[in-house]
Design a protein around this motif. Structure first.
Motif, PDB file in Angstrom:
ATOM      1  N   ASN A   1       0.817  -1.217   0.000  1.00 20.39           N
ATOM      2  CA  ASN A   1       0.000   0.000   0.000  1.00 20.39           C
ATOM      3  C   ASN A   1       0.849   1.264   0.000  1.00 20.39           C
ATOM      4  OD1 ASN A   1      -2.502   1.258  -0.135  1.00 20.39           O
ATOM      5  ND2 ASN A   1      -2.752   1.380   2.085  1.00 20.39           N
ATOM      6  N   SER A   2       2.060   1.152  -0.495  1.00 17.24           N
ATOM      7  CA  SER A   2       2.920   2.330  -0.602  1.00 17.24           C
ATOM      8  C   SER A   2       2.637   3.059  -1.915  1.00 17.24           C
ATOM      9  CB  SER A   2       4.393   1.919  -0.562  1.00 17.24           C
ATOM     10  OG  SER A   2       4.726   1.180  -1.731  1.00 17.24           O
ATOM     11  N   ALA A   3       3.088   4.295  -1.990  1.00 17.87           N
ATOM     12  CA  ALA A   3       2.858   5.100  -3.195  1.00 17.87           C
ATOM     13  C   ALA A   3       3.493   4.463  -4.426  1.00 17.87           C
ATOM     14  CB  ALA A   3       3.407   6.512  -2.984  1.00 17.87           C
ATOM     15  N   SER A   4       4.690   3.921  -4.261  1.00 16.97           N
ATOM     16  CA  SER A   4       5.398   3.361  -5.422  1.00 16.97           C
ATOM     17  C   SER A   4       4.715   2.099  -5.950  1.00 16.97           C
ATOM     18  CB  SER A   4       6.853   3.061  -5.055  1.00 16.97           C
ATOM     19  OG  SER A   4       6.931   2.287  -3.875  1.00 16.97           O
ATOM     20  N   THR A   5       4.178   1.248  -5.053  1.00 15.87           N
ATOM     21  CA  THR A   5       3.457   0.061  -5.505  1.00 15.87           C
ATOM     22  C   THR A   5       2.120   0.445  -6.125  1.00 15.87           C
ATOM     23  OG1 THR A   5       4.480  -1.220  -3.727  1.00 15.87           O
ATOM     24  CG2 THR A   5       2.611  -2.221  -4.853  1.00 15.87           C
ATOM     25  N   ARG A   6       1.418   1.384  -5.520  1.00 17.61           N
ATOM     26  CA  ARG A   6       0.152   1.842  -6.095  1.00 17.61           C
ATOM     27  C   ARG A   6       0.387   2.420  -7.492  1.00 17.61           C
ATOM     28  NH1 ARG A   6      -0.571   4.078  -0.883  1.00 17.61           N
ATOM     29  NH2 ARG A   6      -0.294   6.191  -1.718  1.00 17.61           N
ATOM     30  N   GLY A   7       1.480   3.164  -7.648  1.00 17.51           N
ATOM     31  CA  GLY A   7       1.797   3.731  -8.956  1.00 17.51           C
ATOM     32  C   GLY A   7       2.090   2.672  -9.995  1.00 17.51           C
ATOM     33  N   ALA A   8       2.797   1.610  -9.581  1.00 21.68           N
ATOM     34  CA  ALA A   8       3.092   0.514 -10.510  1.00 21.68           C
ATOM     35  C   ALA A   8       1.811  -0.208 -10.917  1.00 21.68           C
ATOM     36  CB  ALA A   8       4.078  -0.457  -9.862  1.00 21.68           C
ATOM     37  N   LEU A   9       0.907  -0.418  -9.961  1.00 16.25           N
ATOM     38  CA  LEU A   9      -0.380  -1.039 -10.274  1.00 16.25           C
ATOM     39  C   LEU A   9      -1.186  -0.183 -11.243  1.00 16.25           C
ATOM     40  CD1 LEU A   9      -1.381  -2.253  -6.688  1.00 16.25           C
ATOM     41  CD2 LEU A   9      -1.000  -3.754  -8.652  1.00 16.25           C
ATOM     42  N   GLN A  10      -1.188   1.118 -11.004  1.00 19.91           N
ATOM     43  CA  GLN A  10      -1.943   2.018 -11.883  1.00 19.91           C
ATOM     44  C   GLN A  10      -1.355   2.054 -13.286  1.00 19.91           C
ATOM     45  OE1 GLN A  10      -4.896   4.008 -10.850  1.00 19.91           O
ATOM     46  NE2 GLN A  10      -4.920   3.563 -13.053  1.00 19.91           N
ATOM     47  N   PHE A  11      -0.026   2.072 -13.382  1.00 22.35           N
ATOM     48  CA  PHE A  11       0.648   2.048 -14.682  1.00 22.35           C
ATOM     49  C   PHE A  11       0.246   0.805 -15.468  1.00 22.35           C
ATOM     50  CE2 PHE A  11       4.419   0.398 -17.009  1.00 22.35           C
ATOM     51  CZ  PHE A  11       4.468   1.353 -18.013  1.00 22.35           C
TER      52      PHE A  11
END
Length: 436
Positions: free
Chosen positions: A227-237
């Motif tokens: 639930n970190s910003a970097s993992t959320r960003g990778a999921l969104q990408f």
């Protein structure tokens, strides 16, 4: 691929170490990526057995990485522990925490020079692969074959689309994928495997690191950062590639689907393991196959993958010595290098690249060197308590994003984190400080 010369040499070394009554050991091995790995490993085992009369290795093919873990654990519980297993490198932590595998010093006490397993690891293997072989500073595994994700692409499709170099970052990746995509022709720009057999989690962890963050705590096996910003960003990408950019088909994709699309000229780029290089090379006959480093976002980053050799508790002293002999044979520069050339995995044994055969191979096919170039940007494979279940927590949420346009990346990350935290709680409770 002839090995007779160095087999004779290694046999002579083994005989010089003293007589050993012939000992039969079980050796479990998977075939985790596409290709003819099972046939080749069977040949390696047969050649070893024929090269000496002290150890008889009984090879047992066990399917993929997850099933290999389950079968090895089941055999140990049934009273027939395997002496040696090619085990997914990120399972070492969980197996050691559960006291199921031996510290490698139990095998290396039979080394003629009395070298410890840790010394052997530090002196002979690439720095990037060492961390996944150790738990709390103790060596529990010896790397056998390793990989990183790399970008495969169709050079002719690139040329036709006016793309003169592989994408260096995520923006270029999206732009190139759009140029390559033609849905009327059934052609896609990019595909990434998203199955819950570790491919999805592995690729997501690589994208998370490229996005500037960490996927898990690399030194404490009770913490993940879903639930970190970097993992959320990778999921969104990843979800954007499907539904916003429309350069990748919806749904969970496996490596066989991706390979079929790539070989038929219906796919411009694929993110896959270097361990698939042999398979990709063999089947890309109608166009020029090229490979490139994984594109960056905030930084260049890849995740180490592949497998290590582990030994289960409960084997006899004679089996430990036999396992030591076969293990050191498998990771000898000659055998490890030959396996690398056949499969596409990079050899974790550094000296493999000093052999004349490997030097000639890299000169003939520079694509095989891309994984080595990425090692300076490599991070250890995520490894936690209950690794498989914790991994599937995020992989199942990834699948939901790729099959449901309305699903939000933030919700998927939150739900994966909540499930993972519950799975990790027994270990966290065990290691947490408690007030008197």
């Amino acid at each position: 691929m002839k090995m007779s010369g160095w087999v004779v040499m290694l046999t002579g070394m083994a005989l010089s170490q003293g007589a050993l009554a012939k000992e039969t050991i079980d050796f479990m091995f998977p075939a985790p990526v596409d290709g003819k790995l099972t046939t080749e490993m069977t040949r390696v085992i047969r050649e070893y057995n024929q090269s000496q009369d002290q150890v008889e290795v009984r090879g047992i093919f066990t399917g993929g990485y997850d099933t290999t873990k389950m079968k090895a654990e089941s055999a140990a519980k049934a009273g027939s522990p395997p002496a040696l297993v090619i085990m997914s490198a990120n399972f070492t932590v969980d197996l050691a925490l559960k006291n199921e595998i031996l510290p490698m010093d139990e095998l290396f006490k039979f080394a003629p020079d009395k070298q410890s397993a840790t010394d052997y690891l530090q002196k002979n293997f690439w720095p990037a692969v060492r961390q996944n072989a150790q738990v709390m500073g103790q060596t529990y595994a010896i790397p056998f074959h390793n990989s990183t994700p790399i970008l495969y692409y169709n050079k002719e499709m690139f040329d036709k689309a006016g793309i003169d170099h592989p994408p260096r970052d995520w923006d270029e990746l999206v732009a190139d994928a759009k140029k390559l995509t033609d849905k009327d022709q059934g052609r896609w720009g990019i595909m990434i495997p998203s199955t819950n057999d570790d491919y999805g989690g592995w690729m997501l962890s690589a994208l998370t690191h490229a996005n500037g963050g960490d996927f898990n705590n690399a030194v404490y096996p009770g913490e993940v950062y879903y639930n970190s910003a970097s993992t959320r960003g990778a999921l969104q990408f990843w979800q954007n590639l499907v539904y916003r950019d429309e350069v990748m088909p919806a749904g969970v994709l496996n490596s066989k689907q991706i390979g079929a699309a790539f070989f038929s000229g219906k796919l411009g780029m694929a993110m896959l393991s270097t361990g698939a290089l042999g398979y990709m090379r063999e089947n890309s006959r109608d166009f020029t196959l090229e490979v490139a480093m994984m594109p960056a976002k905030e930084r260049l980053a890849v995740i180490i993958g592949g497998a290590s050799l582990v030994s289960f508790k409960g084997i006899s002293e004679a089996q430990k010595e036999a396992a030591y002999r076969f293990l050191t044979y498998l990771v000898s520069p000659e055998v490890n290098g030959a396996w690398s050339r056949f499969t596409g995995y990079f050899a974790p044994r550094m000296a493999a690249y000093d052999t004349p055969e490997m030097k000639a191979y890299l000169e003939q096919d520079p694509r095989a060197a891309v994984a080595l170039k990425q090692l300076q940007y490599a991070h250890p494979w995520y490894a936690t308590y209950e690794t498989v279940a914790v991994r599937k927590a995020i992989e199942n949420q990834l699948a939901s994003l790729l099959t449901d346009k309305s699903r939000k990346a933030d919700d998927a990350a939150r739900d994966a984190q909540q499930e993972a935290d519950g799975l990790l709680k027994p270990y966290v409770d065990q290691t947490a400080l408690k007030l008197p």
